[in-house]
Design an enzyme around this catalytic site. Structure first.
Site, PDB file in Angstrom:
ATOM      1  CB  CYS A   1      -0.957  -0.013   1.183  1.00 14.60           C
ATOM      2  SG  CYS A   1      -2.216  -1.295   1.010  1.00 14.60           S
TER       3      CYS A   1
ATOM      4  CE  LYS B   1       1.281  -4.675   8.460  1.00 14.05           C
ATOM      5  NZ  LYS B   1       0.287  -3.678   8.796  1.00 14.05           N
TER       6      LYS B   1
HETATM    7  N1  LIG Z   1      -3.515  -5.309   1.558  1.00 17.78           N
HETATM    8  C1  LIG Z   1      -3.874  -4.312   2.365  1.00 17.78           C
HETATM    9  O1  LIG Z   1      -3.436  -4.209   3.514  1.00 17.78           O
HETATM   10  C2  LIG Z   1      -4.856  -3.267   1.888  1.00 17.78           C
HETATM   11  C3  LIG Z   1      -5.457  -2.414   2.813  1.00 17.78           C
HETATM   12  C4  LIG Z   1      -6.378  -1.470   2.361  1.00 17.78           C
HETATM   13  C5  LIG Z   1      -6.636  -1.350   1.006  1.00 17.78           C
HETATM   14  N2  LIG Z   1      -6.011  -2.163   0.113  1.00 17.78           N
HETATM   15  C6  LIG Z   1      -6.348  -2.028  -1.305  1.00 17.78           C
HETATM   16  O2  LIG Z   1      -7.278  -3.056  -1.629  1.00 17.78           O
HETATM   17  C7  LIG Z   1      -7.061  -3.522  -2.964  1.00 17.78           C
HETATM   18  C8  LIG Z   1      -6.804  -5.016  -2.944  1.00 17.78           C
HETATM   19  O3  LIG Z   1      -5.599  -5.262  -2.229  1.00 17.78           O
HETATM   20  P1  LIG Z   1      -5.158  -6.735  -1.800  1.00 17.78           P
HETATM   21  O4  LIG Z   1      -3.913  -6.579  -0.996  1.00 17.78           O
HETATM   22  O5  LIG Z   1      -6.329  -7.456  -1.236  1.00 17.78           O
HETATM   23  O6  LIG Z   1      -4.820  -7.354  -3.252  1.00 17.78           O
HETATM   24  P2  LIG Z   1      -4.395  -8.839  -3.622  1.00 17.78           P
HETATM   25  O7  LIG Z   1      -3.419  -8.726  -4.718  1.00 17.78           O
HETATM   26  O8  LIG Z   1      -4.052  -9.608  -2.384  1.00 17.78           O
HETATM   27  O9  LIG Z   1      -5.749  -9.495  -4.187  1.00 17.78           O
HETATM   28  C9  LIG Z   1      -6.375  -9.056  -5.343  1.00 17.78           C
HETATM   29  C10 LIG Z   1      -7.173 -10.233  -5.921  1.00 17.78           C
HETATM   30  O10 LIG Z   1      -8.002  -9.728  -6.972  1.00 17.78           O
HETATM   31  C11 LIG Z   1      -8.089 -10.747  -7.966  1.00 17.78           C
HETATM   32  N3  LIG Z   1      -8.590 -10.164  -9.224  1.00 17.78           N
HETATM   33  C12 LIG Z   1      -7.919  -9.450 -10.155  1.00 17.78           C
HETATM   34  N4  LIG Z   1      -8.749  -9.089 -11.158  1.00 17.78           N
HETATM   35  C13 LIG Z   1      -9.965  -9.575 -10.847  1.00 17.78           C
HETATM   36  C14 LIG Z   1     -11.249  -9.519 -11.486  1.00 17.78           C
HETATM   37  N5  LIG Z   1     -11.413  -8.859 -12.623  1.00 17.78           N
HETATM   38  N6  LIG Z   1     -12.268 -10.130 -10.892  1.00 17.78           N
HETATM   39  C15 LIG Z   1     -12.120 -10.788  -9.718  1.00 17.78           C
HETATM   40  N7  LIG Z   1     -10.938 -10.874  -9.071  1.00 17.78           N
HETATM   41  C16 LIG Z   1      -9.883 -10.275  -9.626  1.00 17.78           C
HETATM   42  C17 LIG Z   1      -6.694 -11.306  -8.024  1.00 17.78           C
HETATM   43  O11 LIG Z   1      -6.663 -12.571  -8.648  1.00 17.78           O
HETATM   44  C18 LIG Z   1      -6.334 -11.347  -6.526  1.00 17.78           C
HETATM   45  O12 LIG Z   1      -6.668 -12.582  -5.942  1.00 17.78           O
HETATM   46  C19 LIG Z   1      -5.913  -2.682  -3.500  1.00 17.78           C
HETATM   47  O13 LIG Z   1      -6.432  -1.576  -4.173  1.00 17.78           O
HETATM   48  C20 LIG Z   1      -5.182  -2.227  -2.246  1.00 17.78           C
HETATM   49  O14 LIG Z   1      -4.483  -1.028  -2.442  1.00 17.78           O
HETATM   50  C21 LIG Z   1      -5.140  -3.131   0.527  1.00 17.78           C
END
Ligand SMILES: NC(=O)c1ccc[n+]([C@@H]2O[C@H](COP(=O)([O-])OP(=O)(O)OC[C@H]3O[C@@H](n4cnc5c(N)ncnc54)[C@H](O)[C@@H]3O)[C@@H](O)[C@H]2O)c1
Length: 442
Positions: A266, A327
Protein backbone atom coordinates in the site's frame (compact mmCIF):
# COMPACT_ATOMS: atom_id res chain seq x y z
CA UNK A 1 -27.88 -9.40 3.30
CA UNK A 2 -26.32 -10.68 0.12
CA UNK A 3 -22.90 -9.55 -1.01
CA UNK A 4 -20.56 -10.42 -3.83
CA UNK A 5 -16.88 -9.67 -3.55
CA UNK A 6 -14.62 -9.32 -6.58
CA UNK A 7 -11.08 -10.30 -5.59
CA UNK A 8 -10.10 -12.86 -2.94
CA UNK A 9 -6.84 -11.30 -1.74
CA UNK A 10 -6.05 -9.70 1.61
CA UNK A 11 -8.93 -7.23 1.46
CA UNK A 12 -11.50 -9.41 -0.33
CA UNK A 13 -11.02 -12.41 1.96
CA UNK A 14 -11.13 -10.37 5.14
CA UNK A 15 -14.19 -8.45 3.96
CA UNK A 16 -15.93 -11.65 2.88
CA UNK A 17 -15.13 -13.57 6.05
CA UNK A 18 -16.11 -10.72 8.38
CA UNK A 19 -19.33 -9.95 6.51
CA UNK A 20 -20.28 -13.65 6.62
CA UNK A 21 -19.40 -13.76 10.32
CA UNK A 22 -22.08 -11.11 10.89
CA UNK A 23 -24.70 -13.35 9.29
CA UNK A 24 -24.59 -12.08 5.71
CA UNK A 25 -24.48 -14.35 2.68
CA UNK A 26 -21.27 -13.77 0.77
CA UNK A 27 -20.02 -14.99 -2.59
CA UNK A 28 -16.31 -14.37 -3.19
CA UNK A 29 -15.39 -14.32 -6.85
CA UNK A 30 -11.86 -14.35 -8.28
CA UNK A 31 -10.42 -14.87 -11.75
CA UNK A 32 -7.56 -16.88 -10.25
CA UNK A 33 -8.85 -20.46 -10.51
CA UNK A 34 -6.00 -21.94 -8.49
CA UNK A 35 -6.71 -19.54 -5.64
CA UNK A 36 -10.44 -20.34 -5.60
CA UNK A 37 -9.64 -24.06 -5.84
CA UNK A 38 -7.41 -23.82 -2.77
CA UNK A 39 -10.02 -21.86 -0.84
CA UNK A 40 -12.68 -24.44 -1.69
CA UNK A 41 -10.29 -27.12 -0.39
CA UNK A 42 -10.12 -25.25 2.93
CA UNK A 43 -6.61 -23.89 2.26
CA UNK A 44 -6.27 -20.13 2.90
CA UNK A 45 -3.67 -18.74 0.47
CA UNK A 46 -2.51 -15.85 2.70
CA UNK A 47 -1.41 -15.63 6.31
CA UNK A 48 -3.56 -13.29 8.37
CA UNK A 49 -4.12 -14.03 12.07
CA UNK A 50 -7.63 -15.35 12.74
CA UNK A 51 -8.69 -15.44 9.09
CA UNK A 52 -8.53 -19.19 8.61
CA UNK A 53 -10.95 -19.88 11.48
CA UNK A 54 -13.41 -17.26 10.20
CA UNK A 55 -13.33 -18.71 6.70
CA UNK A 56 -13.73 -22.30 7.89
CA UNK A 57 -16.64 -21.46 10.18
CA UNK A 58 -18.55 -19.48 7.60
CA UNK A 59 -17.92 -21.92 4.74
CA UNK A 60 -19.28 -24.67 6.97
CA UNK A 61 -22.39 -22.61 7.70
CA UNK A 62 -22.91 -22.05 3.98
CA UNK A 63 -22.70 -18.25 4.32
CA UNK A 64 -19.35 -17.98 2.54
CA UNK A 65 -18.92 -19.37 -0.95
CA UNK A 66 -15.96 -19.14 -3.36
CA UNK A 67 -16.47 -19.25 -7.10
CA UNK A 68 -14.98 -18.47 -10.49
CA UNK A 69 -18.48 -18.33 -12.01
CA UNK A 70 -18.98 -14.65 -12.76
CA UNK A 71 -22.69 -14.95 -13.64
CA UNK A 72 -23.36 -16.65 -10.31
CA UNK A 73 -21.33 -13.96 -8.56
CA UNK A 74 -23.15 -11.01 -10.13
CA UNK A 75 -26.55 -12.66 -9.66
CA UNK A 76 -25.92 -13.13 -5.95
CA UNK A 77 -25.34 -9.79 -4.30
CA UNK A 78 -27.25 -6.53 -4.06
CA UNK A 79 -23.80 -5.26 -3.04
CA UNK A 80 -21.01 -5.91 -5.51
CA UNK A 81 -17.80 -5.16 -3.61
CA UNK A 82 -14.70 -4.57 -5.70
CA UNK A 83 -11.51 -5.56 -3.81
CA UNK A 84 -9.14 -6.29 -6.67
CA UNK A 85 -5.53 -5.16 -6.86
CA UNK A 86 -4.51 -1.67 -8.00
CA UNK A 87 -0.74 -2.05 -8.45
CA UNK A 88 1.52 0.79 -9.53
CA UNK A 89 1.77 1.25 -13.26
CA UNK A 90 5.16 2.01 -14.81
CA UNK A 91 4.66 5.77 -14.39
CA UNK A 92 3.61 5.42 -10.74
CA UNK A 93 -0.10 5.87 -11.39
CA UNK A 94 -2.56 3.27 -10.10
CA UNK A 95 -3.19 0.55 -12.66
CA UNK A 96 -6.98 0.35 -12.89
CA UNK A 97 -7.23 -2.55 -15.31
CA UNK A 98 -8.55 -5.00 -12.69
CA UNK A 99 -11.06 -2.54 -11.26
CA UNK A 100 -12.39 -1.72 -14.71
CA UNK A 101 -12.48 -5.42 -15.67
CA UNK A 102 -14.58 -6.08 -12.55
CA UNK A 103 -16.88 -3.20 -13.55
CA UNK A 104 -17.29 -4.66 -17.05
CA UNK A 105 -18.14 -8.07 -15.59
CA UNK A 106 -20.85 -6.46 -13.46
CA UNK A 107 -22.25 -4.57 -16.46
CA UNK A 108 -22.18 -7.69 -18.61
CA UNK A 109 -24.10 -9.83 -16.15
CA UNK A 110 -26.35 -7.67 -13.95
CA UNK A 111 -30.11 -7.95 -14.37
CA UNK A 112 -31.39 -5.72 -11.60
CA UNK A 113 -30.36 -2.83 -9.33
CA UNK A 114 -26.85 -3.22 -7.94
CA UNK A 115 -24.71 -1.19 -5.55
CA UNK A 116 -21.12 -1.35 -6.73
CA UNK A 117 -18.90 -0.73 -3.70
CA UNK A 118 -15.32 0.12 -4.43
CA UNK A 119 -12.97 -1.07 -1.66
CA UNK A 120 -9.83 -1.04 -3.78
CA UNK A 121 -7.62 2.01 -3.32
CA UNK A 122 -8.24 4.06 -6.44
CA UNK A 123 -7.50 7.58 -7.68
CA UNK A 124 -10.09 10.32 -7.52
CA UNK A 125 -12.40 9.98 -10.48
CA UNK A 126 -12.38 6.17 -10.61
CA UNK A 127 -16.02 5.85 -9.56
CA UNK A 128 -16.93 7.83 -12.70
CA UNK A 129 -14.85 5.44 -14.82
CA UNK A 130 -16.47 2.41 -13.18
CA UNK A 131 -19.89 3.91 -13.87
CA UNK A 132 -18.96 4.53 -17.51
CA UNK A 133 -17.75 0.92 -17.97
CA UNK A 134 -20.98 -0.48 -16.54
CA UNK A 135 -23.10 1.91 -18.61
CA UNK A 136 -21.22 0.88 -21.72
CA UNK A 137 -21.76 -2.85 -21.06
CA UNK A 138 -25.45 -2.29 -20.31
CA UNK A 139 -25.68 -0.25 -23.51
CA UNK A 140 -24.23 -3.14 -25.53
CA UNK A 141 -26.99 -5.33 -24.10
CA UNK A 142 -29.61 -2.67 -24.87
CA UNK A 143 -30.55 -2.45 -21.19
CA UNK A 144 -31.20 0.42 -18.83
CA UNK A 145 -30.78 -0.87 -15.29
CA UNK A 146 -30.29 1.40 -12.33
CA UNK A 147 -27.10 1.05 -10.26
CA UNK A 148 -25.00 3.12 -7.90
CA UNK A 149 -21.24 3.28 -7.50
CA UNK A 150 -19.94 3.96 -4.00
CA UNK A 151 -16.44 4.57 -2.69
CA UNK A 152 -15.96 2.65 0.56
CA UNK A 153 -12.18 2.56 1.04
CA UNK A 154 -10.64 -0.06 3.29
CA UNK A 155 -8.31 0.88 6.15
CA UNK A 156 -7.43 -2.55 7.54
CA UNK A 157 -3.84 -3.25 8.55
CA UNK A 158 -2.33 -6.56 7.49
CA UNK A 159 -1.51 -8.51 10.64
CA UNK A 160 -4.52 -7.05 12.48
CA UNK A 161 -6.97 -7.10 9.60
CA UNK A 162 -9.79 -9.03 11.26
CA UNK A 163 -9.98 -6.80 14.33
CA UNK A 164 -9.60 -3.68 12.17
CA UNK A 165 -12.52 -4.81 10.01
CA UNK A 166 -14.70 -5.88 12.93
CA UNK A 167 -13.99 -2.70 14.93
CA UNK A 168 -13.17 -0.06 12.34
CA UNK A 169 -12.02 3.44 13.31
CA UNK A 170 -14.29 4.77 10.59
CA UNK A 171 -16.51 3.56 7.76
CA UNK A 172 -16.34 5.96 4.85
CA UNK A 173 -19.31 5.95 2.51
CA UNK A 174 -18.71 8.13 -0.52
CA UNK A 175 -21.71 8.61 -2.79
CA UNK A 176 -24.40 11.14 -3.62
CA UNK A 177 -27.08 8.42 -3.77
CA UNK A 178 -29.32 8.40 -0.67
CA UNK A 179 -30.51 4.90 -1.60
CA UNK A 180 -26.97 3.48 -1.67
CA UNK A 181 -26.02 5.34 1.52
CA UNK A 182 -28.98 3.91 3.42
CA UNK A 183 -28.32 0.37 2.17
CA UNK A 184 -24.66 0.49 3.09
CA UNK A 185 -25.44 1.98 6.49
CA UNK A 186 -27.74 -0.99 7.12
CA UNK A 187 -25.04 -3.42 6.02
CA UNK A 188 -22.57 -1.85 8.42
CA UNK A 189 -24.93 -1.65 11.44
CA UNK A 190 -23.27 -4.66 13.18
CA UNK A 191 -19.90 -2.90 12.98
CA UNK A 192 -21.31 0.22 14.62
CA UNK A 193 -22.69 -1.13 17.87
CA UNK A 194 -20.31 0.78 20.13
CA UNK A 195 -20.83 4.11 18.35
CA UNK A 196 -21.63 5.26 14.85
CA UNK A 197 -18.46 5.16 12.81
CA UNK A 198 -19.98 6.05 9.46
CA UNK A 199 -18.68 9.18 7.79
CA UNK A 200 -20.68 10.03 4.67
CA UNK A 201 -19.21 12.21 1.98
CA UNK A 202 -19.08 12.73 -1.76
CA UNK A 203 -17.37 10.05 -3.79
CA UNK A 204 -14.28 12.07 -4.74
CA UNK A 205 -13.51 13.04 -1.15
CA UNK A 206 -13.87 9.39 -0.11
CA UNK A 207 -11.43 8.29 -2.80
CA UNK A 208 -8.93 10.95 -1.70
CA UNK A 209 -9.35 10.15 2.01
CA UNK A 210 -7.76 6.73 1.59
CA UNK A 211 -4.70 8.16 -0.15
CA UNK A 212 -4.49 10.97 2.38
CA UNK A 213 -4.45 8.49 5.28
CA UNK A 214 -1.69 6.35 3.77
CA UNK A 215 0.33 9.36 2.67
CA UNK A 216 0.17 10.82 6.18
CA UNK A 217 1.36 7.56 7.75
CA UNK A 218 4.15 7.20 5.18
CA UNK A 219 5.15 10.81 5.85
CA UNK A 220 5.53 10.09 9.57
CA UNK A 221 7.83 7.17 8.81
CA UNK A 222 9.95 9.03 6.29
CA UNK A 223 10.18 12.00 8.65
CA UNK A 224 11.58 9.79 11.41
CA UNK A 225 13.97 8.07 9.02
CA UNK A 226 15.19 11.46 7.80
CA UNK A 227 15.75 12.55 11.42
CA UNK A 228 17.53 9.24 12.17
CA UNK A 229 19.99 9.97 9.38
CA UNK A 230 20.52 13.47 10.75
CA UNK A 231 20.96 12.09 14.29
CA UNK A 232 23.70 9.71 13.07
CA UNK A 233 25.66 12.60 11.65
CA UNK A 234 25.20 14.78 14.72
CA UNK A 235 25.93 12.10 17.30
CA UNK A 236 22.40 11.99 18.77
CA UNK A 237 20.23 8.95 19.54
CA UNK A 238 16.99 8.93 17.54
CA UNK A 239 15.34 6.60 20.06
CA UNK A 240 15.74 9.26 22.75
CA UNK A 241 14.48 11.87 20.32
CA UNK A 242 11.47 9.66 19.52
CA UNK A 243 10.49 9.51 23.18
CA UNK A 244 11.09 13.23 23.53
CA UNK A 245 8.77 14.21 20.70
CA UNK A 246 6.19 11.45 21.14
CA UNK A 247 5.36 12.77 24.59
CA UNK A 248 3.79 15.81 22.91
CA UNK A 249 0.13 14.82 22.41
CA UNK A 250 0.05 16.81 19.19
CA UNK A 251 2.70 14.41 17.85
CA UNK A 252 2.03 11.18 19.78
CA UNK A 253 4.02 7.96 19.94
CA UNK A 254 2.23 6.14 17.12
CA UNK A 255 4.00 5.47 13.88
CA UNK A 256 7.20 7.38 14.62
CA UNK A 257 9.59 4.43 14.63
CA UNK A 258 12.72 4.86 12.52
CA UNK A 259 13.69 1.75 10.57
CA UNK A 260 14.65 0.13 7.30
CA UNK A 261 11.91 1.89 5.32
CA UNK A 262 8.26 1.19 4.71
CA UNK A 263 7.13 -1.51 2.30
CA UNK A 264 4.01 -3.53 1.64
CA UNK A 265 1.37 -3.40 -1.01
CA UNK A 266 0.00 0.00 0.00
CA UNK A 267 2.26 2.85 1.16
CA UNK A 268 4.80 2.85 -1.68
CA UNK A 269 2.26 2.56 -4.47
CA UNK A 270 -0.28 4.86 -2.85
CA UNK A 271 2.18 7.69 -2.19
CA UNK A 272 3.38 7.43 -5.80
CA UNK A 273 -0.14 7.26 -7.20
CA UNK A 274 -1.23 10.32 -5.22
CA UNK A 275 1.81 12.29 -6.37
CA UNK A 276 1.05 11.22 -9.95
CA UNK A 277 -2.60 12.27 -9.65
CA UNK A 278 -1.42 15.65 -8.37
CA UNK A 279 1.08 15.98 -11.22
CA UNK A 280 -1.59 15.06 -13.78
CA UNK A 281 -3.71 17.82 -12.29
CA UNK A 282 -0.83 20.30 -12.75
CA UNK A 283 0.45 20.30 -9.18
CA UNK A 284 3.95 19.30 -8.09
CA UNK A 285 3.40 17.48 -4.77
CA UNK A 286 6.93 18.14 -3.48
CA UNK A 287 6.34 16.68 -0.02
CA UNK A 288 4.85 13.42 -1.34
CA UNK A 289 7.74 12.96 -3.76
CA UNK A 290 10.22 13.55 -0.93
CA UNK A 291 8.45 11.01 1.31
CA UNK A 292 8.92 8.34 -1.33
CA UNK A 293 12.52 9.39 -2.16
CA UNK A 294 13.51 9.25 1.52
CA UNK A 295 11.95 5.81 1.78
CA UNK A 296 13.76 4.45 -1.26
CA UNK A 297 17.06 5.68 0.20
CA UNK A 298 16.21 4.27 3.62
CA UNK A 299 15.73 0.76 2.27
CA UNK A 300 19.47 0.83 1.41
CA UNK A 301 20.67 2.16 4.79
CA UNK A 302 21.36 -1.21 6.37
CA UNK A 303 23.22 -2.39 3.29
CA UNK A 304 25.30 0.80 3.34
CA UNK A 305 26.19 0.11 6.96
CA UNK A 306 27.24 -3.43 6.06
CA UNK A 307 29.33 -2.13 3.20
CA UNK A 308 31.01 0.45 5.43
CA UNK A 309 31.73 -2.11 8.16
CA UNK A 310 33.22 -4.57 5.67
CA UNK A 311 35.15 -1.79 3.88
CA UNK A 312 33.31 -2.33 0.63
CA UNK A 313 33.94 -6.06 0.38
CA UNK A 314 31.08 -8.45 1.14
CA UNK A 315 32.17 -11.12 -1.31
CA UNK A 316 31.82 -14.59 0.20
CA UNK A 317 30.28 -13.30 3.42
CA UNK A 318 27.34 -15.23 4.85
CA UNK A 319 24.63 -12.99 6.23
CA UNK A 320 21.90 -14.33 8.51
CA UNK A 321 18.72 -12.35 7.89
CA UNK A 322 15.84 -12.27 10.36
CA UNK A 323 12.54 -11.10 8.89
CA UNK A 324 11.41 -11.17 5.27
CA UNK A 325 7.85 -9.86 5.41
CA UNK A 326 7.41 -6.09 5.14
CA UNK A 327 6.13 -6.02 8.71
CA UNK A 328 5.35 -8.56 11.45
CA UNK A 329 2.23 -10.76 11.52
CA UNK A 330 1.95 -11.04 7.76
CA UNK A 331 3.54 -13.16 5.03
CA UNK A 332 3.38 -10.26 2.58
CA UNK A 333 6.70 -9.44 0.92
CA UNK A 334 5.40 -6.88 -1.57
CA UNK A 335 7.92 -3.98 -1.69
CA UNK A 336 9.55 -5.35 1.48
CA UNK A 337 12.88 -3.76 2.51
CA UNK A 338 14.26 -7.31 2.91
CA UNK A 339 14.13 -7.67 -0.87
CA UNK A 340 16.23 -4.56 -1.49
CA UNK A 341 18.79 -5.69 1.07
CA UNK A 342 18.99 -9.30 -0.12
CA UNK A 343 19.32 -8.26 -3.76
CA UNK A 344 22.10 -5.81 -2.87
CA UNK A 345 23.87 -8.55 -0.87
CA UNK A 346 23.70 -11.00 -3.77
CA UNK A 347 25.02 -8.34 -6.15
CA UNK A 348 27.92 -7.83 -3.75
CA UNK A 349 28.69 -11.57 -3.76
CA UNK A 350 27.33 -12.36 -0.28
CA UNK A 351 25.14 -15.32 0.72
CA UNK A 352 21.93 -14.99 2.72
CA UNK A 353 20.52 -17.42 5.27
CA UNK A 354 17.02 -16.06 5.87
CA UNK A 355 14.40 -16.86 8.46
CA UNK A 356 10.87 -15.51 8.82
CA UNK A 357 8.06 -17.03 10.92
CA UNK A 358 5.55 -16.75 8.04
CA UNK A 359 7.09 -15.45 4.83
CA UNK A 360 9.53 -18.17 3.73
CA UNK A 361 6.97 -19.58 1.25
CA UNK A 362 6.50 -16.10 -0.22
CA UNK A 363 10.29 -15.75 -0.48
CA UNK A 364 10.58 -19.15 -2.19
CA UNK A 365 7.99 -18.03 -4.75
CA UNK A 366 9.76 -14.70 -5.34
CA UNK A 367 13.26 -16.15 -5.56
CA UNK A 368 13.02 -19.71 -6.89
CA UNK A 369 16.46 -21.32 -7.35
CA UNK A 370 18.19 -18.14 -6.21
CA UNK A 371 21.94 -18.62 -5.78
CA UNK A 372 23.09 -17.35 -2.41
CA UNK A 373 19.74 -17.83 -0.67
CA UNK A 374 19.08 -20.44 1.98
CA UNK A 375 15.64 -20.30 3.62
CA UNK A 376 15.88 -21.57 7.19
CA UNK A 377 13.24 -23.06 9.50
CA UNK A 378 14.35 -21.31 12.67
CA UNK A 379 15.99 -18.04 13.68
CA UNK A 380 18.94 -19.88 15.24
CA UNK A 381 19.21 -22.21 12.25
CA UNK A 382 19.79 -19.08 10.15
CA UNK A 383 22.81 -17.99 12.19
CA UNK A 384 24.57 -21.36 11.80
CA UNK A 385 27.71 -20.68 9.81
CA UNK A 386 26.86 -16.98 9.41
CA UNK A 387 29.35 -14.14 9.69
CA UNK A 388 26.83 -11.50 10.71
CA UNK A 389 23.15 -10.99 11.51
CA UNK A 390 20.83 -8.49 9.84
CA UNK A 391 17.38 -7.84 11.32
CA UNK A 392 14.77 -6.41 8.98
CA UNK A 393 11.33 -7.20 10.44
CA UNK A 394 10.40 -6.68 14.09
CA UNK A 395 8.72 -10.04 14.75
CA UNK A 396 8.20 -10.47 18.48
CA UNK A 397 10.38 -13.57 18.67
CA UNK A 398 13.41 -11.43 17.76
CA UNK A 399 12.93 -8.98 20.60
CA UNK A 400 14.72 -10.87 23.33
CA UNK A 401 17.31 -13.06 21.63
CA UNK A 402 19.96 -15.32 23.14
CA UNK A 403 22.87 -12.91 22.85
CA UNK A 404 25.30 -15.54 24.17
CA UNK A 405 24.38 -17.85 21.27
CA UNK A 406 24.65 -14.97 18.82
CA UNK A 407 28.12 -14.09 20.10
CA UNK A 408 29.19 -17.71 19.83
CA UNK A 409 27.79 -18.38 16.38
CA UNK A 410 28.34 -15.15 14.44
CA UNK A 411 31.89 -15.36 13.12
CA UNK A 412 32.34 -11.59 12.82
CA UNK A 413 30.44 -10.81 16.04
CA UNK A 414 28.35 -8.02 14.55
CA UNK A 415 24.62 -7.29 14.28
CA UNK A 416 22.91 -4.84 11.91
CA UNK A 417 19.48 -4.00 13.27
CA UNK A 418 17.08 -2.30 10.87
CA UNK A 419 14.37 -1.96 13.55
CA UNK A 420 16.22 -0.72 16.65
CA UNK A 421 15.08 -3.69 18.72
CA UNK A 422 17.84 -3.67 21.33
CA UNK A 423 19.64 -1.40 23.74
CA UNK A 424 23.08 -0.84 22.20
CA UNK A 425 24.80 -1.26 25.60
CA UNK A 426 23.15 -4.67 26.12
CA UNK A 427 24.32 -6.00 22.77
CA UNK A 428 27.80 -4.61 23.19
CA UNK A 429 28.10 -6.08 26.70
CA UNK A 430 27.80 -9.48 25.04
CA UNK A 431 30.82 -8.82 22.89
CA UNK A 432 28.88 -7.96 19.74
CA UNK A 433 29.28 -4.86 17.62
CA UNK A 434 25.88 -3.27 17.05
CA UNK A 435 24.71 -1.07 14.20
CA UNK A 436 21.17 0.30 14.37
CA UNK A 437 19.26 3.18 12.77
CA UNK A 438 20.04 6.68 14.00
CA UNK A 439 21.77 5.57 17.21
CA UNK A 440 25.33 6.74 16.94
CA UNK A 441 27.83 8.41 14.66
CA UNK A 442 28.32 6.99 11.18
N1 LIG B 1 -3.52 -5.31 1.56
C1 LIG B 1 -3.87 -4.31 2.36
O1 LIG B 1 -3.44 -4.21 3.51
C2 LIG B 1 -4.86 -3.27 1.89
C3 LIG B 1 -5.46 -2.41 2.81
C4 LIG B 1 -6.38 -1.47 2.36
C5 LIG B 1 -6.64 -1.35 1.01
N2 LIG B 1 -6.01 -2.16 0.11
C6 LIG B 1 -6.35 -2.03 -1.31
O2 LIG B 1 -7.28 -3.06 -1.63
C7 LIG B 1 -7.06 -3.52 -2.96
C8 LIG B 1 -6.80 -5.02 -2.94
O3 LIG B 1 -5.60 -5.26 -2.23
P1 LIG B 1 -5.16 -6.73 -1.80
O4 LIG B 1 -3.91 -6.58 -1.00
O5 LIG B 1 -6.33 -7.46 -1.24
O6 LIG B 1 -4.82 -7.35 -3.25
P2 LIG B 1 -4.40 -8.84 -3.62
O7 LIG B 1 -3.42 -8.73 -4.72
O8 LIG B 1 -4.05 -9.61 -2.38
O9 LIG B 1 -5.75 -9.50 -4.19
C9 LIG B 1 -6.37 -9.06 -5.34
C10 LIG B 1 -7.17 -10.23 -5.92
O10 LIG B 1 -8.00 -9.73 -6.97
C11 LIG B 1 -8.09 -10.75 -7.97
N3 LIG B 1 -8.59 -10.16 -9.22
C12 LIG B 1 -7.92 -9.45 -10.16
N4 LIG B 1 -8.75 -9.09 -11.16
C13 LIG B 1 -9.97 -9.58 -10.85
C14 LIG B 1 -11.25 -9.52 -11.49
N5 LIG B 1 -11.41 -8.86 -12.62
N6 LIG B 1 -12.27 -10.13 -10.89
C15 LIG B 1 -12.12 -10.79 -9.72
N7 LIG B 1 -10.94 -10.87 -9.07
C16 LIG B 1 -9.88 -10.28 -9.63
C17 LIG B 1 -6.69 -11.31 -8.02
O11 LIG B 1 -6.66 -12.57 -8.65
C18 LIG B 1 -6.33 -11.35 -6.53
O12 LIG B 1 -6.67 -12.58 -5.94
C19 LIG B 1 -5.91 -2.68 -3.50
O13 LIG B 1 -6.43 -1.58 -4.17
C20 LIG B 1 -5.18 -2.23 -2.25
O14 LIG B 1 -4.48 -1.03 -2.44
C21 LIG B 1 -5.14 -3.13 0.53
Amino acid sequence: MRLTIFGSGYVGLVTGACMAEMGNHVVCYDIDEARIGRLNDGDVPIYEPGLEAYIARNMASGRLVFTTDVQKAVDHGLFQFVAVGTPADEDGSADLQHVLAAARSIGEHMDEYRIVVNKSTVPVGTADKVKAEIDSELGKRGLEIEFDVVSNPEFLKEGAAISDFMKPDRIIIGTDSPRATESLKSLYVPFNRNHDRVISMDVRSAELTKYAANAMLATKISFMNELANVAERLGADIEKVRLGIGSDPRIGYHFIYPGAGYGGSCFPKDVQALAKSAADAGYDAALLNAVEDVNLRQKHRIFEKLLAHYKGNLKGKTVALWGLSFKPRTDDMRAAPSRVIMEALWDAGANVRAYDPEATDAAARLYPDQDGLELCDTAYGAIEGADTLVIITEWQEFRSPDFVALEEKLADKVIFDGRNLYEPATVERHGLKYYAIGRGRV
